[in-house]
Design a protein around this motif. Structure first.
Motif, PDB file in Angstrom:
ATOM      1  N   MET A   1       0.824  -1.211   0.000  1.00 39.83           N
ATOM      2  CA  MET A   1       0.000   0.000   0.000  1.00 39.83           C
ATOM      3  C   MET A   1       0.860   1.263   0.000  1.00 39.83           C
ATOM      4  O   MET A   1       0.654   2.168  -0.800  1.00 39.83           O
ATOM      5  CB  MET A   1      -0.889  -0.031   1.248  1.00 39.83           C
ATOM      6  N   THR A   2       1.848   1.318   0.898  1.00 40.38           N
ATOM      7  CA  THR A   2       2.674   2.537   0.992  1.00 40.38           C
ATOM      8  C   THR A   2       3.929   2.456   0.120  1.00 40.38           C
ATOM      9  O   THR A   2       4.569   3.475  -0.117  1.00 40.38           O
ATOM     10  CB  THR A   2       3.144   2.771   2.446  1.00 40.38           C
ATOM     11  N   GLY A   3       4.302   1.254  -0.282  1.00 42.30           N
ATOM     12  CA  GLY A   3       5.530   1.097  -1.065  1.00 42.30           C
ATOM     13  C   GLY A   3       6.753   0.770  -0.222  1.00 42.30           C
ATOM     14  O   GLY A   3       7.809   0.408  -0.763  1.00 42.30           O
ATOM     15  N   GLN A   4       6.607   0.875   1.101  1.00 40.24           N
ATOM     16  CA  GLN A   4       7.753   0.568   1.974  1.00 40.24           C
ATOM     17  C   GLN A   4       8.228  -0.879   1.771  1.00 40.24           C
ATOM     18  O   GLN A   4       7.424  -1.812   1.813  1.00 40.24           O
ATOM     19  CB  GLN A   4       7.332   0.774   3.442  1.00 40.24           C
ATOM     20  N   GLY A   5       9.503  -1.043   1.526  1.00 39.24           N
ATOM     21  CA  GLY A   5      10.066  -2.387   1.376  1.00 39.24           C
ATOM     22  C   GLY A   5       9.935  -2.963  -0.026  1.00 39.24           C
ATOM     23  O   GLY A   5      10.481  -4.033  -0.299  1.00 39.24           O
ATOM     24  N   LEU A   6       9.234  -2.265  -0.912  1.00 41.77           N
ATOM     25  CA  LEU A   6       9.049  -2.819  -2.272  1.00 41.77           C
ATOM     26  C   LEU A   6      10.367  -2.927  -3.029  1.00 41.77           C
ATOM     27  O   LEU A   6      10.547  -3.830  -3.845  1.00 41.77           O
ATOM     28  CB  LEU A   6       8.073  -1.950  -3.077  1.00 41.77           C
ATOM     29  N   GLY A   7      11.284  -1.998  -2.743  1.00 46.74           N
ATOM     30  CA  GLY A   7      12.591  -2.037  -3.409  1.00 46.74           C
ATOM     31  C   GLY A   7      13.330  -3.341  -3.115  1.00 46.74           C
ATOM     32  O   GLY A   7      13.896  -3.969  -4.012  1.00 46.74           O
ATOM     33  N   ASN A   8      13.287  -3.748  -1.837  1.00 52.16           N
ATOM     34  CA  ASN A   8      13.927  -5.014  -1.466  1.00 52.16           C
ATOM     35  C   ASN A   8      13.296  -6.195  -2.194  1.00 52.16           C
ATOM     36  O   ASN A   8      13.974  -7.118  -2.632  1.00 52.16           O
ATOM     37  CB  ASN A   8      13.799  -5.265   0.041  1.00 52.16           C
ATOM     38  N   TRP A   9      11.988  -6.149  -2.278  1.00 57.73           N
ATOM     39  CA  TRP A   9      11.253  -7.228  -2.953  1.00 57.73           C
ATOM     40  C   TRP A   9      11.632  -7.290  -4.433  1.00 57.73           C
ATOM     41  O   TRP A   9      11.916  -8.363  -4.965  1.00 57.73           O
ATOM     42  CB  TRP A   9       9.752  -6.997  -2.769  1.00 57.73           C
ATOM     43  N   MET A  10      11.671  -6.150  -5.089  1.00 50.91           N
ATOM     44  CA  MET A  10      12.021  -6.133  -6.511  1.00 50.91           C
ATOM     45  C   MET A  10      13.459  -6.623  -6.707  1.00 50.91           C
ATOM     46  O   MET A  10      13.753  -7.339  -7.661  1.00 50.91           O
ATOM     47  CB  MET A  10      11.836  -4.729  -7.101  1.00 50.91           C
ATOM     48  N   ALA A  11      14.336  -6.239  -5.793  1.00 50.97           N
ATOM     49  CA  ALA A  11      15.733  -6.692  -5.892  1.00 50.97           C
ATOM     50  C   ALA A  11      15.822  -8.205  -5.696  1.00 50.97           C
ATOM     51  O   ALA A  11      16.580  -8.898  -6.389  1.00 50.97           O
ATOM     52  CB  ALA A  11      16.592  -5.968  -4.846  1.00 50.97           C
ATOM     53  N   TRP A  12      15.039  -8.712  -4.767  1.00 54.55           N
ATOM     54  CA  TRP A  12      15.039 -10.159  -4.519  1.00 54.55           C
ATOM     55  C   TRP A  12      14.555 -10.887  -5.775  1.00 54.55           C
ATOM     56  O   TRP A  12      15.147 -11.885  -6.195  1.00 54.55           O
ATOM     57  CB  TRP A  12      14.124 -10.478  -3.323  1.00 54.55           C
ATOM     58  N   LEU A  13      13.470 -10.369  -6.367  1.00 52.97           N
ATOM     59  CA  LEU A  13      12.923 -10.992  -7.581  1.00 52.97           C
ATOM     60  C   LEU A  13      13.942 -10.951  -8.725  1.00 52.97           C
ATOM     61  O   LEU A  13      14.125 -11.935  -9.436  1.00 52.97           O
ATOM     62  CB  LEU A  13      11.678 -10.230  -8.045  1.00 52.97           C
ATOM     63  N   ASP A  14      14.582  -9.796  -8.884  1.00 51.58           N
ATOM     64  CA  ASP A  14      15.579  -9.664  -9.948  1.00 51.58           C
ATOM     65  C   ASP A  14      16.706 -10.669  -9.743  1.00 51.58           C
ATOM     66  O   ASP A  14      17.143 -11.327 -10.691  1.00 51.58           O
ATOM     67  CB  ASP A  14      16.172  -8.244  -9.961  1.00 51.58           C
ATOM     68  N   SER A  15      17.141 -10.777  -8.522  1.00 55.29           N
ATOM     69  CA  SER A  15      18.218 -11.714  -8.221  1.00 55.29           C
ATOM     70  C   SER A  15      17.771 -13.152  -8.469  1.00 55.29           C
ATOM     71  O   SER A  15      18.490 -13.951  -9.073  1.00 55.29           O
ATOM     72  CB  SER A  15      18.661 -11.526  -6.777  1.00 55.29           C
ATOM     73  N   ALA A  16      16.541 -13.446  -8.029  1.00 55.26           N
ATOM     74  CA  ALA A  16      16.021 -14.799  -8.231  1.00 55.26           C
ATOM     75  C   ALA A  16      15.893 -15.109  -9.724  1.00 55.26           C
ATOM     76  O   ALA A  16      16.205 -16.213 -10.177  1.00 55.26           O
ATOM     77  CB  ALA A  16      14.659 -14.950  -7.549  1.00 55.26           C
ATOM     78  N   ALA A  17      15.441 -14.109 -10.484  1.00 56.91           N
ATOM     79  CA  ALA A  17      15.231 -14.335 -11.924  1.00 56.91           C
ATOM     80  C   ALA A  17      16.565 -14.481 -12.650  1.00 56.91           C
ATOM     81  O   ALA A  17      16.665 -15.197 -13.654  1.00 56.91           O
ATOM     82  CB  ALA A  17      14.434 -13.184 -12.519  1.00 56.91           C
ATOM     83  N   THR A  18      17.576 -13.810 -12.155  1.00 59.86           N
ATOM     84  CA  THR A  18      18.869 -13.834 -12.833  1.00 59.86           C
ATOM     85  C   THR A  18      19.747 -15.001 -12.375  1.00 59.86           C
ATOM     86  O   THR A  18      20.334 -15.709 -13.187  1.00 59.86           O
ATOM     87  CB  THR A  18      19.629 -12.504 -12.556  1.00 59.86           C
ATOM     88  N   HIS A  19      19.789 -15.185 -11.049  1.00 58.42           N
ATOM     89  CA  HIS A  19      20.756 -16.152 -10.509  1.00 58.42           C
ATOM     90  C   HIS A  19      20.094 -17.373  -9.877  1.00 58.42           C
ATOM     91  O   HIS A  19      20.799 -18.235  -9.357  1.00 58.42           O
ATOM     92  CB  HIS A  19      21.602 -15.478  -9.420  1.00 58.42           C
ATOM     93  N   GLY A  20      18.807 -17.456  -9.896  1.00 62.28           N
ATOM     94  CA  GLY A  20      18.147 -18.519  -9.147  1.00 62.28           C
ATOM     95  C   GLY A  20      17.975 -18.092  -7.702  1.00 62.28           C
ATOM     96  O   GLY A  20      18.302 -16.969  -7.330  1.00 62.28           O
ATOM     97  N   MET A  21      17.436 -18.998  -6.906  1.00 62.16           N
ATOM     98  CA  MET A  21      17.130 -18.637  -5.529  1.00 62.16           C
ATOM     99  C   MET A  21      18.378 -18.218  -4.777  1.00 62.16           C
ATOM    100  O   MET A  21      19.420 -18.821  -4.941  1.00 62.16           O
ATOM    101  CB  MET A  21      16.493 -19.830  -4.791  1.00 62.16           C
ATOM    102  N   PRO A  22      18.271 -17.172  -3.935  1.00 59.53           N
ATOM    103  CA  PRO A  22      19.421 -16.742  -3.141  1.00 59.53           C
ATOM    104  C   PRO A  22      19.887 -17.874  -2.211  1.00 59.53           C
ATOM    105  O   PRO A  22      19.085 -18.710  -1.833  1.00 59.53           O
ATOM    106  CB  PRO A  22      18.869 -15.579  -2.312  1.00 59.53           C
TER     107      PRO A  22
END
Lengths: 219, 219
Positions: B198-219
């Motif tokens: 709702m507020t966007g707080q923490g969304l940056g971390n989530w997007m970074a996690w997704l990008d990392s997962a999509a690029t390198h597989g699960m952290p």
């Protein structure tokens, strides 16, 4: 819901046991209510406040279902009324046989009201008759007003919808009018109630509804 | 979970189809993530914010599961990425066959990331492998920090726990430390993230996690 043959057989067996429970409840004039909701909608807290509001001589008992842990029975056991935990060991709902077993040794003749807290799940418990007089669905205002549309099974079958956590209404985008409209669209005769077990708002209506249900049967 | 023979058979058949999906995802280097939570924990809103944050050329698609309605596909379809609704017609979870069918006609070679929004249910979806690389469990702070203890199946199997609706933390009795402690007690390797769609707080971390997962597989 389209059902595979085995599911039909399981449900047929469940219905048979539930019919036996219903007869026993009727013979002893026990009103049995089956509370169903998502995980974390506030079933246990509402039951705590409910037990805390009853006079000590009230003839009430609780069965509480969970997949794991007996935390809820511990929370609910503090109020001096008989409480038993049903741990389903993985099953996503209570069934009539679990209720039948959990009642062993209890004198139904000593009860007016039996409250059953189902496993937190808005889907599967709906199909399993527990011999109850009525199903009650809890919907917390944090879950969104669209839930009756997305989970029509329980909202079609419940006699009462309790909107919980209304103290959070100022902070969440929940349209009470729409939630009621969606639920009554499925189930025009449904009672609706709003409350916050946390602040106590609306608890009086809930206790009056329960008293009426226990005395006169479903409104 | 003790399983009756038919359930074992159903799950065995599901596992076979899921293995085929997993092979196809691997062959085309598609990362598939399976989002699981209670009803109303915020899966759809998080996916809306996610799709809204992606560049238009991002190779992402969404399958969204519901018992009834295609509301979520309508909400998610506004962002220009391929979205398909799976309506389960009463079933309380997605299974691998539903996913297999829903993928018909899609070119997996054109995707990097496939996000699957499961039916709102903290129990049943856990047992059904969809060929995903990882399960992600969402837990909204309104549901209570005890949920990992009460629904250990999904919290044991998820690679990531996303605590959602943290904008409501000032108004609810939710102990973040305990929630994490309970979840990691079951699953020490689990990633944990806090956000408010709702507020966007923490969304940056989530997007970074997704990008990392999509690029390198699960952290």
């Amino acid at each position: 819901m389209s059902r595979i043959p085995l599911e039909r057989k399981v449900l047929g067996e469940n219905d048979r046991i539930a019919a036996g429970l219903r007869e026993r409840f009727a013979a002893h004039q026990v009103r049995c209510l089956n509370l169903i909701s998502s995980p974390g909608s506030g079933k246990t807290l509402l039951l705590e406040k409910t037990l805390g509001s009853f006079r000590p001589d009230r003839r009430v008992a609780v069965l509480t279902g969970d997949i794991q842990t007996d935390n809820d029975a511990v929370r609910l056991g503090r109020y001096g009324f008989p409480v038993r935990q049903i741990t389903t060991a993985g099953a996503c709902h209570l069934d009539a046989r679990m209720v039948d077993r959990a009642l062993e040794g209890w004198q139904l003749a000593g009860l007016d009201l039996l409250l059953i807290e189902n496993v937190g799940n808005l889907v599967c418990p709906t199909s399993y008759d527990l011999g109850e007089e009525a199903k009650i669905v809890l919907l917390s205002v944090t879950e969104g007003e669209d839930k009756p549309l997305k989970y029509p099974g329980i909202f079609s079958r419940a006699s009462l919808m309790v909107l919980t956590k209304i103290d959070l209404l100022p902070y969440v985008p929940f349209d009470v009018g729409k939630a009621v409209e969606y639920a009554r669209g499925l189930n025009p005769a449904m009672d609706v109630m709003e409350l916050s077990a946390m602040t106590g708002q609306g608890l009086g209506n809930w206790m009056a509804w329960l008293d009426s249900a226990a005395t006169h049967g479903m409104p």
